[in-house]
Design a protein around this motif. Sequence first.
Motif, PDB file in Angstrom:
ATOM      1  N   GLY A  25     -22.945  51.560   7.942  1.00 45.55           N
ATOM      2  CA  GLY A  25     -22.726  50.742   6.751  1.00 45.55           C
ATOM      3  C   GLY A  25     -23.329  49.355   6.839  1.00 45.55           C
ATOM      4  O   GLY A  25     -22.819  48.410   6.248  1.00 45.55           O
ATOM      5  N   ILE A  26     -24.434  49.242   7.578  1.00 47.49           N
ATOM      6  CA  ILE A  26     -25.081  47.945   7.785  1.00 47.49           C
ATOM      7  C   ILE A  26     -26.190  47.756   6.755  1.00 47.49           C
ATOM      8  O   ILE A  26     -27.047  48.626   6.580  1.00 47.49           O
ATOM      9  N   ASP A  27     -26.171  46.617   6.101  1.00 50.62           N
ATOM     10  CA  ASP A  27     -27.185  46.296   5.102  1.00 50.62           C
ATOM     11  C   ASP A  27     -28.471  45.866   5.804  1.00 50.62           C
ATOM     12  O   ASP A  27     -28.475  44.920   6.590  1.00 50.62           O
ATOM     13  N   ILE A  28     -29.559  46.585   5.540  1.00 52.65           N
ATOM     14  CA  ILE A  28     -30.844  46.223   6.131  1.00 52.65           C
ATOM     15  C   ILE A  28     -31.905  46.149   5.041  1.00 52.65           C
ATOM     16  O   ILE A  28     -31.793  46.781   3.987  1.00 52.65           O
ATOM     17  N   GLU A  29     -32.920  45.357   5.310  1.00 55.54           N
ATOM     18  CA  GLU A  29     -34.094  45.278   4.442  1.00 55.54           C
ATOM     19  C   GLU A  29     -35.258  45.915   5.198  1.00 55.54           C
ATOM     20  O   GLU A  29     -35.615  45.468   6.291  1.00 55.54           O
ATOM     21  N   ILE A  30     -35.823  46.962   4.625  1.00 54.46           N
ATOM     22  CA  ILE A  30     -36.920  47.668   5.282  1.00 54.46           C
ATOM     23  C   ILE A  30     -38.247  47.039   4.884  1.00 54.46           C
ATOM     24  O   ILE A  30     -38.535  46.850   3.694  1.00 54.46           O
ATOM     25  N   VAL A  31     -39.048  46.705   5.869  1.00 54.76           N
ATOM     26  CA  VAL A  31     -40.389  46.163   5.646  1.00 54.76           C
ATOM     27  C   VAL A  31     -41.379  47.208   6.170  1.00 54.76           C
ATOM     28  O   VAL A  31     -41.443  47.455   7.377  1.00 54.76           O
ATOM     29  N   ASN A  32     -42.118  47.828   5.259  1.00 53.80           N
ATOM     30  CA  ASN A  32     -43.041  48.881   5.670  1.00 53.80           C
ATOM     31  C   ASN A  32     -44.231  48.323   6.446  1.00 53.80           C
ATOM     32  O   ASN A  32     -44.826  47.317   6.058  1.00 53.80           O
ATOM     33  N   VAL A  33     -44.557  48.996   7.530  1.00 53.77           N
ATOM     34  CA  VAL A  33     -45.722  48.679   8.350  1.00 53.77           C
ATOM     35  C   VAL A  33     -46.562  49.953   8.417  1.00 53.77           C
ATOM     36  O   VAL A  33     -46.090  50.971   8.938  1.00 53.77           O
ATOM     37  N   ASP A  34     -47.759  49.925   7.870  1.00 53.81           N
ATOM     38  CA  ASP A  34     -48.605  51.114   7.794  1.00 53.81           C
ATOM     39  C   ASP A  34     -49.341  51.298   9.122  1.00 53.81           C
ATOM     40  O   ASP A  34     -50.330  50.620   9.401  1.00 53.81           O
ATOM     41  N   LEU A  35     -48.846  52.237   9.924  1.00 54.23           N
ATOM     42  CA  LEU A  35     -49.465  52.464  11.228  1.00 54.23           C
ATOM     43  C   LEU A  35     -50.864  53.060  11.094  1.00 54.23           C
ATOM     44  O   LEU A  35     -51.735  52.807  11.934  1.00 54.23           O
TER      45      LEU A  35
END
Length: 222
Positions: A25-35
């Motif tokens: 239940g942890i609020d996270i912000e996902i930042v996409n990194v294009d490998l």
Amino acid sequence: MAIKIYGDPGSGSRRRVTAAAAAMGIDIEIVNVDLFKGESHTPEFLELNPHGLSPVMVDGDFVLYESAAINLYLAEKAGSDLAGKTIREKYEILQWMFWSGEQWRIFATLTFDEVLGKRFMGRPADETIVQLAADKIRAGAAVLDAHLAEHDYIVGDRLTLADFDIAGPFSQNERTKIPLNEFPNLVAWQQRLLDTVPGWAATKREVDERIDGALAGAGIEL
């Protein structure tokens, strides 16, 4: 301010973090990194992780990489029992997580690099390496399969961080053909996670869409 998690949506390592965060239940912000575009080797990303690997967590001014370490940090911050309810359980979880990093996931990653990574570069897999990795995976899977014959989960018959850590190789096994499906108790456990842990099922769809799309875009058929 939400904790930021940097990583590629096709990454089984990012999956382990985002699925565990959802379970806690942890609020996270996902930042996409294009490998596939090399974004993990830009100067900006290398300031976060000089190894050029993802995922990376940023919590205010604290930067942390390695999925297992991130999950342990998140669990402690959230006061989650996914990291253990007792001292004994905590160290059983750590035992399995350390084993997973040194004796389990490394061979699944090696297979991915050979079987899929090299295809993107137009190079053939080294079958000697693929076979070595398969042998190591079978040895570990045999122990896991026997363990899971008597347990529904890796530690304490309930979901813990050890499950997320050891389940990582299932993110790519249908594409890399690592020999996990030879072990019925291991397969049943993985299905149990998909059926009972919404974040694990959601991140499977995310990984599949990302990797299958990349393969199709590159004209690669498996």
